[in-house]
Design a protein around this motif. Sequence first.
Motif, PDB file in Angstrom:
ATOM      1  N   VAL A  63      47.644  60.987  80.507  1.00  0.00           N
ATOM      2  CA  VAL A  63      48.856  60.585  80.253  1.00  0.00           C
ATOM      3  C   VAL A  63      49.110  62.238  78.562  1.00  0.00           C
ATOM      4  N   ARG A  64      48.194  61.975  78.101  1.00  0.00           N
ATOM      5  CA  ARG A  64      47.821  63.681  77.243  1.00  0.00           C
ATOM      6  C   ARG A  64      48.152  64.622  77.692  1.00  0.00           C
ATOM      7  N   GLU A  65      47.636  64.968  78.450  1.00  0.00           N
ATOM      8  CA  GLU A  65      47.901  66.503  79.046  1.00  0.00           C
ATOM      9  C   GLU A  65      49.108  66.491  79.583  1.00  0.00           C
ATOM     10  N   THR A  66      50.075  65.640  80.518  1.00  0.00           N
ATOM     11  CA  THR A  66      51.082  65.696  80.902  1.00  0.00           C
ATOM     12  C   THR A  66      52.017  65.606  79.524  1.00  0.00           C
ATOM     13  N   MET A  67      52.037  64.963  78.618  1.00  0.00           N
ATOM     14  CA  MET A  67      52.692  65.336  77.121  1.00  0.00           C
ATOM     15  C   MET A  67      52.456  66.894  76.867  1.00  0.00           C
ATOM     16  N   GLN A  68      52.185  66.845  76.954  1.00  0.00           N
ATOM     17  CA  GLN A  68      51.403  68.513  75.987  1.00  0.00           C
ATOM     18  C   GLN A  68      51.616  69.642  76.998  1.00  0.00           C
ATOM     19  N   SER A  69      52.013  69.223  78.325  1.00  0.00           N
ATOM     20  CA  SER A  69      52.731  70.195  79.259  1.00  0.00           C
ATOM     21  C   SER A  69      54.058  69.681  78.898  1.00  0.00           C
ATOM     22  N   ALA A  70      55.120  69.394  78.953  1.00  0.00           N
ATOM     23  CA  ALA A  70      55.744  68.896  78.601  1.00  0.00           C
ATOM     24  C   ALA A  70      56.925  69.308  77.131  1.00  0.00           C
ATOM     25  N   ALA A  71      55.255  69.291  76.272  1.00  0.00           N
ATOM     26  CA  ALA A  71      56.139  69.907  75.074  1.00  0.00           C
ATOM     27  C   ALA A  71      55.785  71.577  75.133  1.00  0.00           C
ATOM     28  N   GLU A  72      55.070  72.123  75.757  1.00  0.00           N
ATOM     29  CA  GLU A  72      54.937  73.655  75.434  1.00  0.00           C
ATOM     30  C   GLU A  72      56.677  73.952  76.456  1.00  0.00           C
ATOM     31  N   HIS A 109      49.347  55.473  86.692  1.00  0.00           N
ATOM     32  CA  HIS A 109      49.815  55.405  88.229  1.00  0.00           C
ATOM     33  C   HIS A 109      51.190  55.421  88.276  1.00  0.00           C
ATOM     34  N   ALA A 110      51.685  56.767  88.497  1.00  0.00           N
ATOM     35  CA  ALA A 110      52.860  57.415  88.238  1.00  0.00           C
ATOM     36  C   ALA A 110      53.160  58.620  89.102  1.00  0.00           C
ATOM     37  N   ASP A 111      54.855  59.086  89.569  1.00  0.00           N
ATOM     38  CA  ASP A 111      54.886  60.687  89.282  1.00  0.00           C
ATOM     39  C   ASP A 111      54.709  61.489  88.443  1.00  0.00           C
ATOM     40  N   GLU A 112      53.860  62.049  88.911  1.00  0.00           N
ATOM     41  CA  GLU A 112      53.338  63.389  87.045  1.00  0.00           C
ATOM     42  C   GLU A 112      54.602  64.703  87.299  1.00  0.00           C
ATOM     43  N   ASN A 113      55.346  64.697  88.205  1.00  0.00           N
ATOM     44  CA  ASN A 113      56.411  65.918  88.471  1.00  0.00           C
ATOM     45  C   ASN A 113      57.273  65.492  87.453  1.00  0.00           C
ATOM     46  N   ARG A 114      57.682  63.837  88.199  1.00  0.00           N
ATOM     47  CA  ARG A 114      59.116  63.206  87.640  1.00  0.00           C
ATOM     48  C   ARG A 114      58.804  62.946  85.773  1.00  0.00           C
ATOM     49  N   LEU A 115      57.640  62.600  85.522  1.00  0.00           N
ATOM     50  CA  LEU A 115      56.978  61.613  84.171  1.00  0.00           C
ATOM     51  C   LEU A 115      57.058  63.295  83.426  1.00  0.00           C
ATOM     52  N   ARG A 116      56.968  64.183  83.556  1.00  0.00           N
ATOM     53  CA  ARG A 116      57.090  65.722  82.926  1.00  0.00           C
ATOM     54  C   ARG A 116      59.193  65.409  82.287  1.00  0.00           C
ATOM     55  N   GLN A 117      59.339  66.020  84.240  1.00  0.00           N
ATOM     56  CA  GLN A 117      60.568  65.372  83.855  1.00  0.00           C
ATOM     57  C   GLN A 117      61.314  64.807  82.135  1.00  0.00           C
ATOM     58  N   ILE A 118      60.921  63.954  82.709  1.00  0.00           N
ATOM     59  CA  ILE A 118      61.365  62.612  81.989  1.00  0.00           C
ATOM     60  C   ILE A 118      61.355  63.397  80.338  1.00  0.00           C
ATOM     61  N   LEU A 119      59.716  63.026  79.948  1.00  0.00           N
ATOM     62  CA  LEU A 119      59.631  63.479  78.556  1.00  0.00           C
ATOM     63  C   LEU A 119      60.440  65.222  78.172  1.00  0.00           C
ATOM     64  N   TYR A 120      60.193  66.156  79.527  1.00  0.00           N
ATOM     65  CA  TYR A 120      60.984  67.059  78.906  1.00  0.00           C
ATOM     66  C   TYR A 120      63.308  66.330  78.401  1.00  0.00           C
ATOM     67  N   ASN A 121      63.283  65.931  79.504  1.00  0.00           N
ATOM     68  CA  ASN A 121      64.686  65.696  79.094  1.00  0.00           C
ATOM     69  C   ASN A 121      64.718  65.067  77.651  1.00  0.00           C
ATOM     70  N   LEU A 122      63.914  64.065  77.297  1.00  0.00           N
ATOM     71  CA  LEU A 122      63.705  63.715  76.092  1.00  0.00           C
ATOM     72  C   LEU A 122      63.444  64.357  74.601  1.00  0.00           C
ATOM     73  N   LEU A 123      62.421  65.660  75.215  1.00  0.00           N
ATOM     74  CA  LEU A 123      62.530  66.135  74.384  1.00  0.00           C
ATOM     75  C   LEU A 123      63.248  67.368  73.819  1.00  0.00           C
ATOM     76  N   SER A 124      64.379  67.540  74.938  1.00  0.00           N
ATOM     77  CA  SER A 124      65.223  68.384  75.406  1.00  0.00           C
ATOM     78  C   SER A 124      66.726  67.614  74.430  1.00  0.00           C
ATOM     79  N   ASN A 125      66.593  66.614  74.378  1.00  0.00           N
ATOM     80  CA  ASN A 125      67.996  65.955  74.054  1.00  0.00           C
ATOM     81  C   ASN A 125      67.704  65.472  72.523  1.00  0.00           C
ATOM     82  N   ALA A 126      66.188  65.694  71.721  1.00  0.00           N
ATOM     83  CA  ALA A 126      66.286  64.966  70.275  1.00  0.00           C
ATOM     84  C   ALA A 126      65.572  66.532  69.990  1.00  0.00           C
TER      85      ALA A 126
END
Length: 841
Positions: free
Chosen positions: A688-697, A722-739
């Motif tokens: 969880v945390r590493e994926t959040m940090q990757s999207a933040a970068e 359990h999830a698709d890490e690439n799609r989850l990172r894409q989801i978080l990136y889109n949320l951060l980009s919109n914010a």
Amino acid sequence: MPGLDPQQCGGAGLQGHKRKRGSGFARALSLALGGSMFTPVVAGAQNAVVVPGLGKISVGAVEVIHFSIVTGVLGAALLSAIALIRLRQRTAAENVALQSRVAELTNALARSETLLNLKDQRIVLWPGEGARPSVVGELSAESGAPLERSTFLAFGRWLTAKSAASLDRAVRELRERGEPFELVLETREGLLLEAQGRKSALHAVVRFLSLSETQRQNARLKLEHQRILEDHRNLLDLADHLDTPMWLRDETGALKWVNNAYARAVDMTTEGEVVAQQREFLPATARDEIAKVHAVQPSFSARLATVVGGDRRAFTVTDVASEKGSAGIAFDTSAIETLEREYESTVRNHADTLDQLTTAVAIFDQGQKLRFYNQAFQKLWDMDAGFLDNSPENALVLDRLRSEGKLAEQPEWRRWKEQLLGAYRAVEPEEHWWHLPDGRTIRVIANPQPKGGVTWIFENLTEKIDLETRYNTVVRVQSETLDNLAEGVAVFGPDGRLRLSNPAFRTLWNIPERLVEGDVHISILKAACDGVADDSPWDNFVAAATGFDDERRDSHGRTELHDGTILSYAIIHLPNGQVMMTFVDVTDSVNVERALKEKNEALERADKLKNDFVQHVSYELRSPLTNIIGFTELLALGTTGSLNQKQKEYVDHIGSSSSMLLTVVNDILDLATVDAGIMELEIGEVPVRETMQSAAELISERLREHGIMLDLHAENAPAVFHADENRLRQILYNLLSNAANHAPEGSRITMTASNTGNGVAFAVHDEGPGMSAEVLQTIFRRFEPRSNGGRKRGAGLGLSIVKSFVELHGGTVKIDTGEGRGTTVTCRFPLMPKGVREAAE
């Protein structure tokens, strides 16, 4: 009288006068004789005074006492008079000596003042700490020194900055430490003065002297010498701070000075050790080569190799010799050689890459001669390789294409060619469209190079134009077909919004035209149509259009309207995730129902053709976009030549726009894949945390540009799920980009992950203006960009992709927004998607 007896001569008369005259007589006698001519004789109670010539005179005790006192006083007075006379004599002698001394000092003072007031010197005296200085003397007007005392003491006003600083420093050292000095000062007019400073017990004295012509010349030479020494020290200090080895040799070739870089290069601590041990930086062969060149000419410059720190490195050595010695410097060019090799490799790779492209590319230099062409260029124009390898001019290539009939005939060929070759004088890229005689359409881009050449890009758009033409034809046929059908048709997207409808649909359900304009949601149509039918089937319609059932089954049925019309409806799930609903008035005839089925099949084929076309076009767009991005990066790297500032800005704009377009194309492909139901998730353990940090970068640069802070909180979240890490990172990136697009400058964005018991929730909150109710209803609609107070408008796919990917994981998306409290988007995921859990079981 002599010989007479006093008693006989004086008789009674004398005795009668004895008491009356004794005291006065004794006093007078004492005064006359000074106390030395008589001797008192005492007989019993009577005193006798023997006076020469008078004999004995009898006196009493009182007279004797008086006589003694008088005698003592007279003696003291006499002694005092003598002492006073002697004192006056000494005082007079001393006064004469003092007067002589005063006269001498006065003469000396006059001489000193005369010397001090000469017009060729001026003296400044500081009496003590804090006391005002005194100024004596005068300098001639030709010296350049001011006459006014205050202006003279302000040295910085009439001396050069360097001379004033040196004088102030020397005066301070003189007054504080008593260190004498001698300086040559230069006025602002370029005149020279000499300043001498000395310190006595009570004063600090500085004397300014005018110089004669000879002294001035010597002083100027001295000043120049001081400057040369300072410049020499500065140059040596500069050399010591350089990372480039430098050295000086004497006439015998021995080292006499090296800098710090030289000492480090030969593994020595100090420069003195290097000179003492004569440690050489270059090998003997290199020094012999330098000596051979110096025998012919004074300067030597070549690239030599030596070992530094255990590594063999290349240096460009420059050595200049004279009769008194030589000086040398060595620049490390190892990195330059590496860059040259990398550049050559990059050029080769660039050529190999261009050879693999399907787009024809030809590069002409500033002389309009062909320097490079790829295989696609040769194949496009079917030209002889031998002709192209001879570097023909651009005009000659055009003439040959015309003579071979590969270019369309122009009414004024010469003017057309000159206009085309004007690209060599242009600064902006030029675009042309060539319609060739064989029916092909070529898009020609002339991109001027910084050094005067032009890169020609020939893109064959024949197939693309033909495909667009056929697609537009299909769309028009589809539109005309639907509009002229008697059956009502409505197509809803996966988000429940109306994608397509015809007039018959509006007529059968008596729907106002304003409700079907735009991207209306099915729930709004349900509210308008529930009152039209007795037993409204719109609940089933809504469930079919917005449901998440794994099995999407078609269904059909009938419903009766209040006006007696009986409609036969069919719910058909399309392959791209859309739902088509058809409505037939079965009161007319069965033949109409059959016709509707045939039309429906045609619509399915048309829709499939449309989807296939969108996917094909999107794929075809990615290839040229990838090429454009690659060429843009090559131009930005400067491997094809340096760019000016304006060209760099254009290249950056091209790169950013191409990347944005590529992102949109990828998003369209993802949505098309989701809509088609063929999207496959690669489920695995996701930290969880590493994926959040990757999207933040990925969004950090954009946040830094607007001064926005990002806070990550994952303390209450599980470590993995359990999830698709690439799609989850894409989801978080889109949320951060919109914010980031809606967050104010200098605000804060918060991304939080928490455990919901049976899943994980990711929430992104921004401090933006929030969303209105109208915007919130259409927030997940595709291809509808909205600013809503944001900085820029996009393609409107970000939140649609978020919703689609979250729902593929079996999760949900919730938006909490309002004016004054920002916007929070929450995505909930199960700990393990249903399909993965079943597989595990």
